[in-house]
Design a protein around this motif. Sequence first.
Motif, short mmCIF file in Angstrom:
data_model
loop_
_atom_site.label_atom_id
_atom_site.label_comp_id
_atom_site.label_asym_id
_atom_site.label_seq_id
_atom_site.Cartn_x
_atom_site.Cartn_y
_atom_site.Cartn_z
N UNK A 128 0.82 -1.22 0.00
CA UNK A 128 0.00 0.00 0.00
C UNK A 128 0.85 1.26 0.00
N UNK A 129 1.97 1.24 0.73
CA UNK A 129 2.83 2.42 0.86
C UNK A 129 3.82 2.56 -0.30
N UNK A 130 4.11 1.48 -0.96
CA UNK A 130 4.94 1.52 -2.15
C UNK A 130 6.35 2.03 -1.92
N UNK A 131 6.77 3.01 -2.73
CA UNK A 131 8.15 3.48 -2.75
C UNK A 131 8.59 4.14 -1.45
N UNK A 132 7.67 4.50 -0.57
CA UNK A 132 8.06 5.09 0.71
C UNK A 132 8.80 4.09 1.59
N UNK A 133 8.53 2.80 1.40
CA UNK A 133 9.16 1.76 2.23
C UNK A 133 10.50 1.39 1.60
N UNK A 134 11.59 1.65 2.32
CA UNK A 134 12.93 1.41 1.81
C UNK A 134 13.54 0.11 2.32
N UNK A 135 13.03 -0.44 3.38
CA UNK A 135 13.46 -1.73 3.90
C UNK A 135 12.26 -2.42 4.54
N UNK A 136 12.19 -3.73 4.37
CA UNK A 136 11.09 -4.51 4.92
C UNK A 136 11.68 -5.75 5.59
N UNK A 137 11.31 -5.96 6.87
CA UNK A 137 11.75 -7.14 7.61
C UNK A 137 10.52 -7.94 8.02
#
Length: 240
Positions: A88-97
């Motif tokens: 949903x947030x797309x390009x705003x999320x720079x890392x995902x754990x």
Amino acid sequence: MHGFASDASDDWVATGWFDCLVAAGYDVCAPDLRGHGKSVKSSDPVDYRLDAFAQDVAALCGHCWGNAELALVGYSMGAHVAMAAALALGARVKRLVLGGMGDRIAAKVGLTPEFADALDARDEARLGTLPSYAVRFRWHAESLPYNDLSVLAACLRGQSARFDLGLLSSFVAPTLVVVGGRDKLAGDPLPVAAAFASGTGAMVPGVGHAEALADPDFRKRALAFLEGAFAPHTTQEVSA
């Protein structure tokens, strides 16, 4: 984002994650997800669709940080929420754990029906007809003072759905999928990591699903990944 039948304090504060992230310089928000902890509680399953959780997280991120870039961290149920929120947030999320997330649970949101049945069973006679593992889970959930069992049952029924793993290929930020080597619930993280455009799978030896968040090595791997210094470790430990 915390796991099912837990809250932010138990999963992130008591285990040391919150303090470690703050010490590393992060501005941290660890919410109680709807139906959990001190958050709003509804007994209507429709209020617990995965997209509703994701919308909550997206709205909270907007409230806290506007349009700034951010990282998302989720465990077990919270990992499903984090996946949906990242899309949903797309390009705003720079890392995902994604912790406690493997091929046994990734495509299916929520636990199997007997867990919800155990949570809202009205008497011992009904509990006696249900599998012992579901009854033990009820006892665990009931031991935590912030839990409302009927709300948790509604949450499970509302969440119950398939997760389209094909959507994950559109998420391009670096993603870590990590589980404990003794995690019989989550399964193998590597197939889930492979669904992402830039996914890394890892296993932490000697750790099960329930205790992973309290394990220092588990936390160190995630923190290293957030800092961009993660060295993949995919050795699988098989439980005896």
